[in-house]
Enzyme design. Structure first.
Site, PDB file in Angstrom:
ATOM      1  N   SER A  91     -35.325 -38.075 -15.438  1.00  0.00           N
ATOM      2  CA  SER A  91     -36.609 -38.742 -15.176  1.00  0.00           C
ATOM      3  C   SER A  91     -37.296 -38.248 -13.920  1.00  0.00           C
ATOM      4  O   SER A  91     -38.473 -38.572 -13.693  1.00  0.00           O
ATOM      5  CB  SER A  91     -36.391 -40.254 -15.086  1.00  0.00           C
ATOM      6  OG  SER A  91     -36.004 -40.766 -16.348  1.00  0.00           O
TER       7      SER A  91
ATOM      8  N   GLU B  24       0.784  -1.221   0.000  1.00  0.00           N
ATOM      9  CA  GLU B  24       0.000   0.000   0.000  1.00  0.00           C
ATOM     10  C   GLU B  24       0.826   1.286   0.000  1.00  0.00           C
ATOM     11  O   GLU B  24       0.435   2.263  -0.621  1.00  0.00           O
ATOM     12  CB  GLU B  24      -0.941   0.014   1.213  1.00  0.00           C
ATOM     13  CG  GLU B  24      -2.036  -1.033   1.168  1.00  0.00           C
ATOM     14  CD  GLU B  24      -3.030  -0.789   0.053  1.00  0.00           C
ATOM     15  OE1 GLU B  24      -3.324   0.386  -0.236  1.00  0.00           O
ATOM     16  OE2 GLU B  24      -3.500  -1.778  -0.549  1.00  0.00           O
TER      17      GLU B  24
END
Length: 654
Positions: free
Chosen positions: A387, A119
């Site tokens: 199914s 940073e």
């Protein structure tokens, strides 16, 4: 007249004319550079003075509009949401999470170094602004043609996060600079770093490094490892995007970038970075009173709280329908299935949802590992049910007047150029509807669907709660359209609920922190959607699937009914079934749709369902699926029922 005298030599002297006295020779100017340079210097000085005045006025204007800098010790907290299980135990908490501040000197050096490396490497050498960083960022942005770097210092970030809004305006940037300079004058560098680390947002509702460490790693920030420190430092760029609870792989990749930055800054060695990369940080299991698997359910509930409680409700407590015992059984069953047969057959994911007959969600597992993936396969995934969709085909046929003992030919057929085939490639000839459903014969299901009408089958599915788009082509009968597990399971729950319409729900009550009730569920109000006669026949046919059909692997010592489902190439396998008081649906497959090795609905999903139901029903006596007494008369919905109400307010609780 007197003769004028002459000069010597008889020459007449010239007299100077009046007003024409001899002028002295012009001297060079004493001002260096000449007059134009002096004038330029004078105007430049005037511009500097007035520019300074204007600049001071501008600074004064923006300084006048600054927020109260005494707010440094205040914290603005969003409302919290506490979720309770059905038995009153705490399930999860959401909202802003804070913890006691920790001085920077008490934090691991690795954490401080990680933050500075990624940073603000020049934090201890600049005065609140870093001209070199600004120049470097500007050059990088110009080369890229877009914003790829920022030049803000850590002090500027603190100024923005605590005092200012995130809007990107010239005014806000000037104020950020002013506040940053004030902070640098007011506090030491170590104090600024401490304030920053204890106030900045780390994602997942965690503010400050101590809250983030406890949120993600279940430990104090004082005990963070290098890998964990790198992950937290990596969150600062985009806390929500990089939050490990949202995307662990992305958070770990960002942590690797932080480690590389620490090496480049000289904080750690390459060897230390490699060691941390080999064992990246992971999210610790939740300690909120619920298992990590229940977080799928908690997230699902949280998305629904706002529409029920409304804005401005403040802190709220939500009483949910989740049964911790059933949730534990569901998680155990899914883990059992995936680590055993699932691993051998290439099934990497599974989902399970359990409902009370009225639709109350009592257990939900959205995947094998919430920490690795927060995608909820029980509610968000749309897959082909195979199914398992035949429920709607045969129920539509029964509603149209056909009977369970009616005979249909099981033989090859072609519809609109499409030729369906049975799973085993064989044909049984004339069979009853009951037998065809038990054996999951595809050709019979297609014949029945074509006889009844695809539109009628699709309309019935929507009436029973299927909201996804259904393609009304011949393959509709075999589950070619995608559905979600929660909706398909709720559709089967309609049968267990004696034909009453079911919407899956998970919120029983919402109240404020002071106990006043904001919402209390009083029933869906959908009414009857299936008549008694076809419903009883359908339940009996589905019971035959378990006793003598494709669902025999799901047989349990309690009366039960259900249906298997398998999509093409075993990409999806399902089992949906119910007993008198519990409905459960299971899906097994892979997120990328990769085929499994011969997994069918009657195999792993049926066995997983059986394991869950056996644990859930242990100690309870057998009960018939339906009471023999006739159902009370009630009008039927002929169209799809309305969606679930956004809220049913209990005025008496206010």
């Amino acid at each position: 007249m007197t003769r004028k005298s002459r000069g010597a030599g008889g020459e007449k002297k010239k007299q100077p004319r009046k007003g024409s006295a001899k002028r002295p020779a012009r001297q060079p100017s004493a001002r260096p550079g000449g007059g134009w340079l002096g004038r330029a210097f004078k105007w430049l000085l005037i511009l500097v003075i007035w520019g300074g005045v204007a600049g001071a006025a501008l600074v004064a204007w923006y300084a006048y509009d600054l927020p109260d800098l005494r707010r440094l010790g205040e914290r603005q907290r969003a409302p919290s949401v506490t979720l309770l299980a059905a038995d009153g135990t705490t399930l999860a908490r959401f909202g802003d999470l804070y913890a006691a501040p920790v001085p920077a000197a008490e934090l691991p050096a690795a954490l401080r170094d990680a933050v500075l490396a990624i940073e603000d490497r020049r934090f201890y050498s600049h005065f609140g602004l870093d001209p070199l960083a600004l120049i470097r960022a500007s050059v990088a942005n110009l080369r890229a043609g877009r914003v790829v770097q920022g030049g803000s210092t850590l002090t500027q970030q603190l100024a923005k996060n605590v005092f200012l809004t995130p809007e990107r305006t010239f005014k806000r940037k000037i104020q950020e600079v002013l506040v940053a300079l004030w902070l640098e004058q007011k506090f030491t560098k170590d104090e600024i770093l401490s304030i920053y680390l204890n106030r900045v947002y780390f994602g997942a509702g965690a503010y400050g490094v101590e809250a983030a460490a406890r949120r993600y790693f279940a430990k104090s920030a004082r005990r963070l490892t290098l890998a964990q420190s790198a992950m937290l430092a990596g969150l600062l760029k985009a806390p929500t995007r990089y939050a490990p609870t949202r995307d662990l792989a992305r958070a770990q990749a960002r942590a690797r970038q932080v480690l590389d930055a620490m090496v480049a800054a000289g904080y750690i060695t390459e060897k230390q970075a490699k060691a941390a990369k080999r064992k990246p940080a992971v999210v610790a299991p939740s300690r909120a009173g619920a298992s990590a698997g229940a977080r799928y359910f908690a997230d699902w509930i949280l998305d629904r709280v706002a529409r029920y409680a409304g804005p401005g409700a403040g802190d709220v407590v939500v009483v949910t329908t989740l049964d911790p015992a059933l949730q534990g059984a569901a998680e155990e069953a899914v883990a059992w299935g995936l680590r055993g047969e699932g691993k051998r057959r290439g099934a990497r994911q599974a989902a399970l949802i359990a409902l009370a007959p009225d639709g109350a969600v009592e257990a939900m597992v959205g995947g094998r590992d919430y920490g690795a993936s927060q995608f909820n396969r029980a509610t968000q995934a749309l897959r082909q049910p195979g199914s398992a969709f035949k429920l709607f085909v045969y129920l539509a046929a029964l509603e149209a007047g056909m009977r369970a003992d009616d005979v249909v030919e099981d033989a090859p057929l072609t519809v609109d150029g499409w030729t369906p085939r049975n799973y085993d490639g064989r044909y049984a000839g004339p069979v009853t509807l009951r037998r065809a459903l038990a054996r999951s014969l595809n050709t019979v299901a297609v014949r029945v669907s074509e006889r009844v009408g695809r539109g009628r089958v699709a309309a019935l599915a929507r009436r029973l709660g299927i909201t996804t788009s259904l393609r009304e082509d011949p393959s509709l009968a075999l589950g070619a359209s995608e559905v979600s597990l929660i909706e398909l399971t709720a559709a089967y729950a309609t049968l267990a609920n004696r034909g009453e319409g079911v919407w899956a729900y998970g919120i029983g009550e919402i109240r404020r922190a002071d106990g006043s009730v904001l919402y209390r569920r009083r029933g869906s109000g959908l009414g009857r959607v299936v008549a008694e006669k076809p419903l009883r026949q359908m339940v009996d046919m589905l019971a035959g699937v378990i006793t003598e059909g494709t669902g025999r692997a799901a047989r349990i010592p309690w009366p039960a009914a259900g249906k298997t489902g398998t999509s093409q190439d075993s990409r999806d396998a399902w089992f949906i079934g119910f007993t008198r008081g519990l409905v459960a649906g299971v899906w097994v497959g892979n997120d990328d749709g990769a085929p499994m090795k011969g997994v069918t609905g009657g195999g792993l999903p049926a066995r997983l369902w059986k394991r869950f139901m056996g644990a859930a029903l242990a100690g309870s006596p057998p009960r018939p699926l339906l009471d023999p007494a006739p159902f009370p008369d009630a009008p039927l919905w002929s169209e799809p029922p309305p969606p679930p109400p956004s809220a049913v307010i209990d005025d008496s609780g206010r």
